[in-house]
Motif scaffolding. Structure first.
Motif, mmCIF file in Angstrom:
data_model
loop_
_atom_site.group_PDB
_atom_site.id
_atom_site.type_symbol
_atom_site.label_atom_id
_atom_site.label_comp_id
_atom_site.label_asym_id
_atom_site.label_seq_id
_atom_site.Cartn_x
_atom_site.Cartn_y
_atom_site.Cartn_z
ATOM 1 N N ALA A 233 0.840 -1.149 -0.044
ATOM 2 C CA ALA A 233 -0.153 -0.124 -0.113
ATOM 3 C C ALA A 233 0.772 1.144 0.052
ATOM 4 C CB ALA A 233 -0.794 0.137 1.082
ATOM 5 N N GLY A 234 2.178 0.964 0.048
ATOM 6 C CA GLY A 234 3.058 2.480 0.556
ATOM 7 C C GLY A 234 4.563 1.943 0.719
ATOM 8 N N PRO A 235 5.132 2.736 1.271
ATOM 9 C CA PRO A 235 6.472 2.669 1.737
ATOM 10 C C PRO A 235 6.533 1.415 2.654
ATOM 11 C CG PRO A 235 6.222 5.031 1.867
ATOM 12 C CD PRO A 235 4.871 4.391 1.361
ATOM 13 N N VAL A 236 7.644 0.868 2.724
ATOM 14 C CA VAL A 236 7.579 -0.379 3.675
ATOM 15 C C VAL A 236 8.881 -0.369 4.827
ATOM 16 C CG1 VAL A 236 6.995 -2.054 1.686
ATOM 17 C CG2 VAL A 236 9.310 -1.506 2.326
ATOM 18 N N THR A 237 9.435 0.853 4.755
ATOM 19 C CA THR A 237 10.490 0.886 5.654
ATOM 20 C C THR A 237 10.492 2.244 6.737
ATOM 21 O OG1 THR A 237 12.204 1.652 4.448
ATOM 22 C CG2 THR A 237 12.002 -0.594 5.047
ATOM 23 N N ARG A 238 9.205 3.062 6.221
ATOM 24 C CA ARG A 238 9.369 4.405 6.681
ATOM 25 C C ARG A 238 9.149 4.357 8.328
ATOM 26 N NH1 ARG A 238 4.622 7.968 4.310
ATOM 27 N NH2 ARG A 238 6.233 7.909 2.590
ATOM 28 N N HIS A 239 8.631 3.493 9.113
ATOM 29 C CA HIS A 239 8.683 3.391 10.510
ATOM 30 C C HIS A 239 10.286 3.092 11.050
ATOM 31 C CE1 HIS A 239 8.684 -0.969 9.254
ATOM 32 N NE2 HIS A 239 8.780 -1.170 10.412
ATOM 33 N N LEU A 240 11.015 2.766 10.331
ATOM 34 C CA LEU A 240 12.639 2.457 10.813
ATOM 35 C C LEU A 240 13.652 3.463 10.041
ATOM 36 C CD1 LEU A 240 12.435 -1.436 10.345
ATOM 37 C CD2 LEU A 240 12.317 0.039 12.585
ATOM 38 N N ASP A 241 13.293 4.143 9.125
ATOM 39 C CA ASP A 241 13.998 5.173 8.401
ATOM 40 C C ASP A 241 14.635 6.337 9.284
ATOM 41 O OD1 ASP A 241 14.332 3.470 6.237
ATOM 42 O OD2 ASP A 241 12.777 4.338 5.004
ATOM 43 N N ALA A 242 13.976 6.725 9.992
ATOM 44 C CA ALA A 242 14.194 8.130 10.626
ATOM 45 C C ALA A 242 15.595 8.445 10.933
ATOM 46 C CB ALA A 242 13.410 8.276 11.852
ATOM 47 N N GLY A 244 18.423 6.425 9.874
ATOM 48 C CA GLY A 244 19.359 5.794 9.053
ATOM 49 C C GLY A 244 19.649 4.389 9.845
ATOM 50 N N TYR A 245 20.940 3.791 9.404
ATOM 51 C CA TYR A 245 21.117 2.353 9.594
ATOM 52 C C TYR A 245 22.683 2.122 9.953
ATOM 53 C CZ TYR A 245 16.551 1.234 7.722
ATOM 54 O OH TYR A 245 15.009 1.240 7.684
ATOM 55 N N GLU A 246 23.066 1.114 10.869
ATOM 56 C CA GLU A 246 24.240 0.704 11.023
ATOM 57 C C GLU A 246 24.323 -0.627 9.916
ATOM 58 O OE1 GLU A 246 26.644 2.047 12.311
ATOM 59 O OE2 GLU A 246 25.695 3.329 13.757
ATOM 60 N N VAL A 247 25.144 -0.856 8.939
ATOM 61 C CA VAL A 247 25.291 -2.020 8.106
ATOM 62 C C VAL A 247 26.563 -2.792 8.184
ATOM 63 C CG1 VAL A 247 24.757 -2.446 5.499
ATOM 64 C CG2 VAL A 247 23.718 -0.609 6.572
ATOM 65 N N THR A 248 26.378 -4.055 8.152
ATOM 66 C CA THR A 248 27.461 -4.657 8.248
ATOM 67 C C THR A 248 27.299 -5.730 6.981
ATOM 68 O OG1 THR A 248 26.463 -6.483 9.860
ATOM 69 C CG2 THR A 248 27.962 -4.977 10.423
ATOM 70 N N THR A 249 28.390 -6.291 6.480
ATOM 71 C CA THR A 249 28.281 -6.997 5.054
ATOM 72 C C THR A 249 28.915 -8.394 5.447
ATOM 73 O OG1 THR A 249 30.355 -6.439 4.427
ATOM 74 C CG2 THR A 249 28.398 -4.994 3.740
ATOM 75 N N GLY A 250 28.584 -9.599 4.610
ATOM 76 C CA GLY A 250 28.988 -10.663 4.486
ATOM 77 C C GLY A 250 29.597 -10.994 2.893
ATOM 78 N N PHE A 308 20.847 -2.723 10.108
ATOM 79 C CA PHE A 308 20.039 -2.594 11.777
ATOM 80 C C PHE A 308 19.740 -1.026 11.730
ATOM 81 C CE2 PHE A 308 19.932 -1.898 16.069
ATOM 82 C CZ PHE A 308 19.383 -2.825 16.583
ATOM 83 N N PRO A 309 18.280 -0.840 12.119
ATOM 84 C CA PRO A 309 18.035 0.800 12.049
ATOM 85 C C PRO A 309 18.532 1.456 13.398
ATOM 86 C CG PRO A 309 16.163 -0.817 12.779
ATOM 87 C CD PRO A 309 17.368 -1.439 12.427
ATOM 88 N N ARG A 310 19.144 2.530 13.256
ATOM 89 C CA ARG A 310 19.673 3.358 14.345
ATOM 90 C C ARG A 310 18.582 3.878 15.257
ATOM 91 N NH1 ARG A 310 24.147 7.086 12.025
ATOM 92 N NH2 ARG A 310 24.430 7.710 14.121
ATOM 93 N N VAL A 311 17.202 3.990 14.754
ATOM 94 C CA VAL A 311 16.289 4.517 15.519
ATOM 95 C C VAL A 311 15.733 3.489 16.823
ATOM 96 C CG1 VAL A 311 14.245 3.379 14.264
ATOM 97 C CG2 VAL A 311 13.995 5.627 15.598
ATOM 98 N N VAL A 312 16.064 2.422 16.870
ATOM 99 C CA VAL A 312 15.998 1.363 17.581
ATOM 100 C C VAL A 312 16.640 1.508 18.921
ATOM 101 C CG1 VAL A 312 16.163 -1.021 18.408
ATOM 102 C CG2 VAL A 312 15.227 -0.588 16.128
ATOM 103 N N LEU A 313 17.629 2.133 18.912
ATOM 104 C CA LEU A 313 18.678 2.293 20.018
ATOM 105 C C LEU A 313 18.772 3.936 20.219
ATOM 106 C CD1 LEU A 313 21.762 0.301 18.780
ATOM 107 C CD2 LEU A 313 19.766 -0.378 20.284
ATOM 108 N N SER A 314 18.084 4.901 19.694
ATOM 109 C CA SER A 314 18.050 6.193 19.926
ATOM 110 C C SER A 314 17.227 6.433 21.333
ATOM 111 C CB SER A 314 17.697 6.988 18.827
ATOM 112 O OG SER A 314 16.289 6.551 18.470
#
Length: 314
Positions: A233-242, A244-250, A308-314
């Motif tokens: 119905a619309g954006p899928v990550t807006r609730h987590l985007d506020a 930014g993110y920490e990103v790790t790679t493999g 990993f959304p940074r908003v979770v730890l803010s």
């Protein structure tokens, strides 16, 4: 204004395997709305008083119950159900567990762990995670599918071509899902409702939470689709985007191994930065972090990233 349901199905009408011989609990006409009560993925075996010591005593035969099946009048093999996910009524209770032998990093986390969640069922404000973090909520149904053409009982655990345990977090309110029909009446069932989950559900559980689901079910004759598909119905990550993110790679030659590396790197980052234990970080990654394939064509290696959304730890 939300449309009132034409039918209501209680969670007592649940089953533990896809089987086209199960008698339907309700017959609905195309275009009708049905409200379905779903118990959690543990079939109520974990409560607000449970601890990690209760996980090994759980009956594995009662995992991932689904409510139904629902017979859709006129549905026949080759058709598709067009399911509009109208709304969710969450319970306010949930759990996330590390279950021994299950999950992307099961070999690294052999011991049971459990986090009990309590959240506001009306406002769905971010839910507290001990010792740190608040997780934005977005309810969805982890399991929604139709009966298979093949006779006999088939496990609910793996996802299938007719849907099932897909654990796609974007199957939230407003999404329109299309499912292939392989048997008369389709025999639709729903369960495994989640208050939140990251893409990948890396530890094997999300915020497992009982809730009611309202669906409007329509029929597309002779759609002849091979696999589930959906429209958001619309954006899928807006609730987590506020923030930014920490990103790790493999990086590696195998997608699964690259995913394991990316998640392991994020667990190490979170544990070092917040002081939470590695298993706490693992479970938190499962409910709000996203695995993404970043590159799959530059042989011999692929790149998988974990956001990993940074908003979770803010």
């Amino acid at each position: 204004m939300c449309r009132a349901a034409d039918h209501t199905i209680h969670s007592a009408h649940r089953h533990f395997g896809w089987d086209n011989s199960i008698e339907p609990v309700q017959v609905i006409a195309p275009g009708e709305t049905v409200e379905i009560s779903c118990i959690d993925a543990g079939d109520g075996q974990l409560t607000s008083e449970s601890t990690a010591a209760d996980i090994p005593t759980m009956d594995p035969g009662r995992v991932n119950p689904v409510t139904g099946p629902i017979f859709v009048d006129g549905a026949a093999p080759g058709d598709a159900l067009r399911i509009t996910i109208d709304r969710f009524a969450p319970s306010g209770f949930g759990w996330t567990a590390n279950i021994p032998g299950f999950g992307l990093l099961a070999d690294q986390f052999p011991d049971p762990a459990l986090h009990i969640w309590s959240y506001d069922r009306e406002t769905l404000s971010p839910a507290a995670y001990s010792p740190v973090g608040r997780v934005p909520l977005r309810p969805f149904a982890g399991t929604i599918g139709c009966a298979l053409a093949e006779p006999g009982r088939h496990s609910v655990i793996p996802p299938r071509r007719v849907g099932g345990n897909m654990d796609i977090r974007d199957l939230s309110a407003g999404t329109v899902l299309y499912l292939p029909v392989e048997v008369e009446g389709a025999l639709l069932s729903v369960g495994d409702t989640h208050a939140a989950q990251g893409d990948g559900e890396v530890c094997g559980t999300a915020i497992e939470s009982p809730m009611d689901v309202a669906l409007t079910v329509e029929l597309e004759k002779r759609a002849d689709i091979a696999m589930p598909r959906f429209t958001t119905a619309g954006p899928v990550t807006r609730h987590l985007d506020a923030e930014g993110y920490e990103v790790t790679t493999g990086v590696g030659a195998d997608v699964m191994e690259a995913a394991r590396i990316a998640v392991g790197e994020m667990i190490e980052l979170l544990a070092a930065r917040t002081g939470m234990s590695p298993v706490e970080a693992y479970m938190l990654c499962s409910v709000c972090g996203d695995l993404r394939i970043s590159e799959i064509v530059d042989m011999p290696n692929v790149v998988v990233a974990f956001y990993f959304p940074r908003v979770v730890l803010s």
